[in-house]
Design an enzyme around this catalytic site. Structure first.
Site, mmCIF file in Angstrom:
data_model
loop_
_atom_site.group_PDB
_atom_site.id
_atom_site.type_symbol
_atom_site.label_atom_id
_atom_site.label_comp_id
_atom_site.label_asym_id
_atom_site.label_seq_id
_atom_site.Cartn_x
_atom_site.Cartn_y
_atom_site.Cartn_z
ATOM 1 C CB SER A 1 75.863 55.331 22.686
ATOM 2 O OG SER A 1 76.780 54.886 21.724
ATOM 3 C CD GLU B 1 75.545 46.563 22.223
ATOM 4 O OE1 GLU B 1 75.762 47.349 21.276
ATOM 5 O OE2 GLU B 1 75.749 45.344 22.152
ATOM 6 C CG ASP C 1 75.282 36.212 14.693
ATOM 7 O OD1 ASP C 1 75.685 36.468 13.538
ATOM 8 O OD2 ASP C 1 75.774 36.707 15.711
ATOM 9 C CG PHE D 1 82.163 37.079 21.598
ATOM 10 C CD1 PHE D 1 81.060 36.284 21.316
ATOM 11 C CD2 PHE D 1 82.099 38.429 21.298
ATOM 12 C CE1 PHE D 1 79.924 36.834 20.737
ATOM 13 C CE2 PHE D 1 80.970 38.987 20.715
ATOM 14 C CZ PHE D 1 79.873 38.182 20.446
ATOM 15 C CG HIS E 1 77.940 51.708 20.806
ATOM 16 N ND1 HIS E 1 76.696 52.163 21.191
ATOM 17 C CD2 HIS E 1 77.870 50.346 20.873
ATOM 18 C CE1 HIS E 1 75.908 51.134 21.467
ATOM 19 N NE2 HIS E 1 76.603 50.013 21.294
HETATM 20 C C1 FAD Z 1 76.643 47.200 16.900
HETATM 21 C C2 FAD Z 1 76.171 45.762 16.776
HETATM 22 C C3 FAD Z 1 75.128 45.320 17.602
HETATM 23 C C4 FAD Z 1 74.660 44.006 17.499
HETATM 24 N N1 FAD Z 1 73.610 43.608 18.297
HETATM 25 C C5 FAD Z 1 73.072 42.375 18.136
HETATM 26 C C6 FAD Z 1 71.894 41.971 18.871
HETATM 27 O O1 FAD Z 1 71.354 42.731 19.683
HETATM 28 N N2 FAD Z 1 71.396 40.723 18.645
HETATM 29 C C7 FAD Z 1 71.951 39.867 17.744
HETATM 30 O O2 FAD Z 1 71.436 38.760 17.575
HETATM 31 N N3 FAD Z 1 73.068 40.216 17.040
HETATM 32 C C8 FAD Z 1 73.628 41.442 17.206
HETATM 33 N N4 FAD Z 1 74.740 41.805 16.472
HETATM 34 C C9 FAD Z 1 75.378 40.807 15.597
HETATM 35 C C10 FAD Z 1 74.726 40.759 14.203
HETATM 36 O O3 FAD Z 1 73.382 40.363 14.281
HETATM 37 C C11 FAD Z 1 75.526 39.766 13.363
HETATM 38 O O4 FAD Z 1 76.823 40.241 13.136
HETATM 39 C C12 FAD Z 1 74.866 39.326 12.077
HETATM 40 O O5 FAD Z 1 75.554 38.182 11.573
HETATM 41 C C13 FAD Z 1 74.890 40.387 10.982
HETATM 42 O O6 FAD Z 1 73.996 41.372 11.228
HETATM 43 P P1 FAD Z 1 73.975 42.721 10.326
HETATM 44 O O7 FAD Z 1 72.767 43.461 10.692
HETATM 45 O O8 FAD Z 1 75.247 43.413 10.404
HETATM 46 O O9 FAD Z 1 73.753 42.024 8.909
HETATM 47 P P2 FAD Z 1 73.705 42.500 7.406
HETATM 48 O O10 FAD Z 1 74.133 43.889 7.206
HETATM 49 O O11 FAD Z 1 72.368 42.127 6.881
HETATM 50 O O12 FAD Z 1 74.836 41.572 6.769
HETATM 51 C C14 FAD Z 1 75.071 40.233 7.170
HETATM 52 C C15 FAD Z 1 75.896 39.497 6.129
HETATM 53 O O13 FAD Z 1 75.141 39.337 4.937
HETATM 54 C C16 FAD Z 1 75.770 40.022 3.865
HETATM 55 N N5 FAD Z 1 74.665 40.709 3.179
HETATM 56 C C17 FAD Z 1 74.065 41.861 3.529
HETATM 57 N N6 FAD Z 1 73.069 42.189 2.678
HETATM 58 C C18 FAD Z 1 73.029 41.168 1.777
HETATM 59 C C19 FAD Z 1 72.214 40.903 0.645
HETATM 60 N N7 FAD Z 1 71.252 41.734 0.254
HETATM 61 N N8 FAD Z 1 72.468 39.751 -0.052
HETATM 62 C C20 FAD Z 1 73.429 38.907 0.315
HETATM 63 N N9 FAD Z 1 74.235 39.113 1.390
HETATM 64 C C21 FAD Z 1 74.040 40.212 2.111
HETATM 65 C C22 FAD Z 1 76.793 40.967 4.460
HETATM 66 O O14 FAD Z 1 77.908 41.161 3.633
HETATM 67 C C23 FAD Z 1 77.175 40.203 5.701
HETATM 68 O O15 FAD Z 1 78.126 39.212 5.393
HETATM 69 C C24 FAD Z 1 75.256 43.097 16.573
HETATM 70 C C25 FAD Z 1 76.322 43.541 15.758
HETATM 71 C C26 FAD Z 1 76.772 44.855 15.851
HETATM 72 C C27 FAD Z 1 77.909 45.324 14.973
#
Ligand code: FAD
Length: 311
Positions: free
Chosen positions: A32, A34, A126, A235, A285
């Site tokens: 895949s 991106e 973020d 980064f 990916h």
């Molecule tokens: C494959 C990939 C693609 C990405 N694409 C984008 C994009 O298109 N746009 C963008 O803005 N960012 C993107 N990101 C970055 C991502 O948004 C950031 O890394 C963000 O800080 C975390 O997102 P997450 O969905 O992994 O978060 P989560 O899984 O929600 O976790 C984030 C943090 O919160 C903690 N956490 C999770 N659940 C809870 C809870 N219930 N209570 C307390 N703490 C919790 C976790 O331990 C972690 O430290 C991407 C990252 C990856 C790996």
């Protein structure tokens, strides 16, 4: 002379390490790619040249990122919609929780569903530029886990989530981070795609930990072919991906030599994916950064070939 005979003796008497399997001996992995949505017409042309170059490799899906704080909402949508209209590719739309209410995020997801998009990469996102910590939007989805649940209520999406082999930088500890990953999967995600990493052991150990935690969905390695080492290093410091010293050494002195840098980058990424492939990894990916050449070369090394279309 001594050195030669010592080397020979070691080769004849020491443990033999097998070479990496020939790609032809292994099934072509699922790929895949991106992309990020373009900001202007010139970048749009670059993106589409990139898509057209990679399209014949028949990736399983191609994903389009969502800018920090939802800043690219319409550009992401337009790119994904054009992928649906003009290509045979399966698009995946990234979607985040930042800066929007649940209703607004749900609306974006419904628009995707209506446009025929069936795959969403569900992320928390973020904090917006300038903010130190992530704060959920009042009335918004707090974490990716909540977004996954919301998406499940809207449609039967294929859902990918993010995973962090080196632990998310904001996590208290690796074990809680893994718990949260499991919660996203339990909420209905079909796979996780990892943050990029350069040390293959880091990823393989992470797989072990995922298995031990009872995670049974694919954890697809995110591969970042390094076109520009200086910016990747900058980064990486922000997103918690470590850059091994050996890599620093490999790119040393190549700041103004794009052509050698490209060859080194292809070698580094090829070695990484071949080691993973030799360890049974059959899905990759690629973070293309909208530049096709390195990804194309590495995919070729993995055995991918342009699909032949009937005349
Ligand atoms: C494959 C990939 C693609 C990405 N694409 C984008 C994009 O298109 N746009 C963008 O803005 N960012 C993107 N990101 C970055 C991502 O948004 C950031 O890394 C963000 O800080 C975390 O997102 P997450 O969905 O992994 O978060 P989560 O899984 O929600 O976790 C984030 C943090 O919160 C903690 N956490 C999770 N659940 C809870 C809870 N219930 N209570 C307390 N703490 C919790 C976790 O331990 C972690 O430290 C991407 C990252 C990856 C790996």
């Amino acid at each position: 002379m001594d050195t030669v005979s010592n080397t020979l003796e070691r080769w004849l008497t020491g443990p033999r390490t097998g070479s990496l399997p020939a790609p032809s001996a292994l099934p072509v992995p699922k790929l895949s790619f991106e992309f990020f949505p373009p900001k202007n017409e010139r970048l749009e042309a670059d993106l589409w040249a990139c898509i057209r170059r990679l399209e014949p490799l028949a990736p399983r899906f191609v994903s389009v990122t969502y800018g920090a704080g939802g800043s690219t909402r319409s550009r992401t949508h337009d790119t994904v919609a054009r992928l649906v209209r003009e290509t045979a590719l399966t698009p995946a739309a990234h979607l985040t929780c930042v800066g929007a209410t649940r209703d607004e995020v749900d609306e974006v997801a419904r628009e995707y569903w209506a446009a025929g998009v069936r795959h969403v990469v569900a992320l928390r996102g973020d904090p917006p530029a300038g903010a130190e910590r992530y704060e959920p939007h009042p009335g918004g989805y707090a974490q990716a886990e909540d977004l996954v649940r919301g998406l499940r209520r809207i449609g039967d999406f294929d859902i990918s989530v993010g995973a962090y082999p080196e632990t998310h930088p904001a996590a208290n500890c690796a074990d809680t981070d893994l718990d949260y990953l499991k919660r996203k999967i339990d909420a209905g995600a079909n796979r996780a795609i990892t943050q990029y990493f350069f040390d293959t052991d880091v990823y393989l150990r992470f797989l072990d930990r995922c298995l031990a935690a009872g995670i049974a969905v694919p954890i697809v390695p995110g591969i970042m072919p390094v076109g520009n080492f200086t910016s990747v290093k900058r980064f990486s410091a922000m997103c918690g991906a470590s850059v091994p010293g050996w890599m620093e050494k490999l790119f040393e002195g190549l700041e103004n030599d794009a052509s050698t840098r490209g060859m080194v980058a292809a070698t580094v990424a090829a070695e990484q994916v071949r080691i993973l492939q030799a360890n049974g990894v059959d899905e990759f990916h690629f973070y293309t950064l909208n530049k096709p050449d390195l990804t194309y070369a590495v995919a070729h090394i993995l055995g991918a070939r342009p699909a032949v279309t009937a005349a």
